[in-house]
Design a protein around this motif. Structure first.
Motif, short mmCIF file in Angstrom:
data_model
loop_
_atom_site.label_atom_id
_atom_site.label_comp_id
_atom_site.label_asym_id
_atom_site.label_seq_id
_atom_site.Cartn_x
_atom_site.Cartn_y
_atom_site.Cartn_z
N ASN A 1 89.28 42.81 -36.12
CA ASN A 1 89.96 42.17 -34.99
C ASN A 1 90.72 43.23 -34.21
O ASN A 1 91.95 43.29 -34.26
N VAL A 2 89.95 44.07 -33.52
CA VAL A 2 90.51 45.15 -32.71
C VAL A 2 90.06 44.96 -31.27
O VAL A 2 88.85 44.92 -31.00
N ALA A 3 90.99 44.81 -30.37
CA ALA A 3 90.65 44.61 -28.96
C ALA A 3 89.88 45.82 -28.43
O ALA A 3 90.31 46.96 -28.58
N GLY A 4 88.72 45.56 -27.85
CA GLY A 4 87.93 46.64 -27.26
C GLY A 4 86.97 47.32 -28.22
O GLY A 4 86.19 48.18 -27.79
N ILE A 5 87.00 46.97 -29.50
CA ILE A 5 86.10 47.58 -30.48
C ILE A 5 85.41 46.45 -31.25
O ILE A 5 86.06 45.60 -31.86
N GLU A 6 84.09 46.43 -31.21
CA GLU A 6 83.33 45.40 -31.92
C GLU A 6 83.52 45.54 -33.42
O GLU A 6 83.69 46.65 -33.94
N PRO A 7 83.51 44.41 -34.16
CA PRO A 7 83.63 44.49 -35.62
C PRO A 7 82.55 45.41 -36.21
O PRO A 7 81.39 45.36 -35.80
N ILE B 1 93.65 43.12 -47.44
CA ILE B 1 92.54 43.80 -46.77
C ILE B 1 91.69 42.80 -45.99
O ILE B 1 91.28 43.07 -44.85
N ARG B 2 91.47 41.65 -46.56
CA ARG B 2 90.66 40.63 -45.89
C ARG B 2 91.34 40.12 -44.61
O ARG B 2 90.68 39.86 -43.60
N ASN B 3 92.66 39.99 -44.64
CA ASN B 3 93.39 39.39 -43.52
C ASN B 3 93.83 40.39 -42.46
O ASN B 3 94.14 39.99 -41.34
N ALA B 4 93.88 41.66 -42.79
CA ALA B 4 94.33 42.66 -41.82
C ALA B 4 93.31 42.79 -40.68
O ALA B 4 92.10 42.70 -40.92
N PRO B 5 93.76 42.99 -39.45
CA PRO B 5 92.82 43.18 -38.35
C PRO B 5 91.87 44.36 -38.56
O PRO B 5 90.73 44.34 -38.11
#
Length: 207
Positions: free
Chosen positions: A85-91, A125-129
């Protein structure tokens, strides 16, 4: 005899108190640094991610030296961004290229759940962006320093992790150094090369 025993006591020196008024801004950051495992759902900004990657292994001089010291300037470490969940960067999973201050995608898709499963199912780790994974390619440094090179690589990883911690404190972002994981499972989840050993997982998220 009794007096002789008193003189054998080690000398103790009381150091000046580190009062808040006398602290530098850097000392304030050191005082505030903590491991944080709970984050908001807000997406990390691309600019903040870029700052963390530079703090970890960015080029900081015209000679090519980096932000963390490395024995012989051999730089055995790799830093991977596991973005969810990083703006501007695809998962996906990205490898940081220090010389270009850029990212190369190694695996597409949100791998946070797989990475968490490899780390004893830690929800942090699972919940962190996003998470940064620091790994070592030991042959880069053992070719010169032999077995001691492994120690140097691990020391370097510690320097990198502290850089990440201190920048996180300055930015008001939470992180936590995590070492409880199955190495081979992390390697599989991130599709790391066989000669690359994961050392740290550092989740990142706004507090």
């Amino acid at each position: 005899m009794g007096d002789q025993g008193l003189t054998d006591l080690p000398m103790k020196i009381k150091l000046p108190e580190q009062g808040a008024a006398g602290r530098s801004s850097f000392e304030e950051i050191l005082a505030k640094r903590r491991s944080i495992r709970s984050y908001s759902e807000k997406a990390l900004s691309e600019s903040d991610v870029a700052r963390f990657l530079w703090a970890a292994q960015g080029i900081s001089s015209k000679e090519g030296f980096r932000t963390a010291p490395s024995a012989g300037a051999l730089y055995p470490l790799e830093v991977h961004l596991v973005a969810g969940n990083v703006a501007g960067i695809e998962p996906g999973v990205y490898r940081y290229i220090s010389e270009e201050h850029s990212l190369i995608e190694d695996v597409s898709g949100d791998l946070r759940a797989k990475l968490a499963a490899a780390a004893l199912s830690q929800p942090t780790i699972r919940n962190a962006p996003a998470s940064l994974v620091i790994s070592a390619v030991y042959p880069r440094i053992t070719s010169k320093y032999m077995k001691r090179g492994i120690r140097y690589a691990v020391m370097e990883a510690g320097h990198v992790a502290e850089n990440i911690y201190l920048l996180a404190t300055e930015l008001g972002i939470g992180t936590c150094a995590i070492g409880a994981f199955e190495d081979e499972e992390v390697r599989k989840a991130l599709k790391l090369p066989a000669n690359e050993d994961p050392l740290y997982i550092m989740p990142l998220g706004y507090i």
